[in-house]
Design an enzyme around this catalytic site. Structure first.
Site, PDB file in Angstrom:
ATOM      1  N   ARG A   1      28.540 -39.301  18.974  1.00 17.16           N
ATOM      2  CA  ARG A   1      28.079 -37.883  19.231  1.00 17.16           C
ATOM      3  C   ARG A   1      28.913 -37.146  19.925  1.00 17.16           C
ATOM      4  NH1 ARG A   1      23.471 -39.660  22.607  1.00 17.16           N
ATOM      5  NH2 ARG A   1      25.198 -39.747  24.020  1.00 17.16           N
TER       6      ARG A   1
ATOM      7  N   ARG B   1       7.196 -29.285  14.531  1.00 13.56           N
ATOM      8  CA  ARG B   1       7.396 -29.816  15.689  1.00 13.56           C
ATOM      9  C   ARG B   1       7.836 -28.631  16.765  1.00 13.56           C
ATOM     10  NH1 ARG B   1      12.308 -33.775  15.168  1.00 13.56           N
ATOM     11  NH2 ARG B   1      12.954 -32.434  16.714  1.00 13.56           N
TER      12      ARG B   1
ATOM     13  N   ARG C   1      10.664 -26.289   8.523  1.00 12.44           N
ATOM     14  CA  ARG C   1      10.488 -27.901   8.466  1.00 12.44           C
ATOM     15  C   ARG C   1       9.227 -28.404   8.990  1.00 12.44           C
ATOM     16  NH1 ARG C   1      15.295 -31.298  11.221  1.00 12.44           N
ATOM     17  NH2 ARG C   1      14.572 -30.681  13.474  1.00 12.44           N
TER      18      ARG C   1
END
Ligand SMILES: [Zn+2]
Length: 216
Positions: free
Chosen positions: A88, A160, A127
């Site tokens: 990351r 979300r 999404r």
């Protein structure tokens, strides 16, 4: 072949990861999956992980790196693997280098799926995810067969709460800041491949598999 797949969240990385792993028959190793697995097993590590993720915090490097190392030791990784969500940042990239050196192996390919900001915002705003099985959809590009419910398990899909434009822009800025040093790190090793990620799914996959097939 040992592959790292990098790309902005919402840039279609997950879809490409699945395609690559199916086509080249290698395991898909995602830190998200490892974390979810540990939480499900209820191990002490799993409990620690859920404490961080429950607060919306990142799982600490110490734990993440140890879990990735443990996963890469499994037999199915002997023929290669694809890493998704790891490394990351630069520190994790260096830790991965140490893990690979200890195994007398090396990463062969690093792909960056590069997608313009406007497209990412469009993809994330549309999404919809299944809260039960985790399957994800897009109202325009990948709609479920029956509007609003999951093809796999029939559960009502959700939007979300953090899939909002200002939150997305923040996430992108943070992502770019931590990814830039990783890109440089792998560019210097000569294994970074930048892939234009604003095309259709099969076109993006063709670019990636073109690179992988040429060098097999
Ligand atoms: Zn579902």
């Amino acid at each position: 072949m040992r592959i790292i797949l990098l790309g902005t969240p919402g840039g279609g990385k997950g879809t490409q990861a699945k395609l690559i792993c199916e086509h080249f028959d290698i395991p898909h190793i995602s830190t998200g999956d490892i974390f979810r697995g540990k939480i499900k097993e209820g191990t002490p590590e799993g409990k620690e992980i859920s404490e961080y993720t429950g607060k919306g915090q990142l799982v600490p490097d110490r734990l993440t790196i140890a879990l990735v190392e443990e996963r890469l030791k499994k037999d199915d990784c002997k023929k290669g693997f694809l890493l998704d969500g790891f490394p990351r940042d630069e520190k994790q990239a260096q830790a991965l280098d140490v893990i690979m050196n200890n195994k007398h192996e090396q990463i062969n390919f690093v792909f960056l799926i590069d997608v313009p900001k406007e497209i990412i915002i469009d993809r994330i705003l549309g999404r919809r995810v299944c809260p039960k099985c985790g399957e994800s959809y897009h109202v325009k590009y990948n709609p479920p067969k029956e509007s609003g419910s999951c093809d796999v398990c029939g559960t009502s899909l959700i939007h979300r709460a953090d899939d909002q434009e200002d939150i997305i822009l923040d996430r992108l800025a943070i992502y770019n800041r931590s990814t830039e040093p990783i890109l440089k790190f792998y560019e210097e090793k000569g294994i970074l491949h930048k892939i234009k990620g604003d095309g259709r799914i099969p076109e993006i996959f063709a670019q990636i598999s073109g690179v992988l097939s040429k060098t097999q």
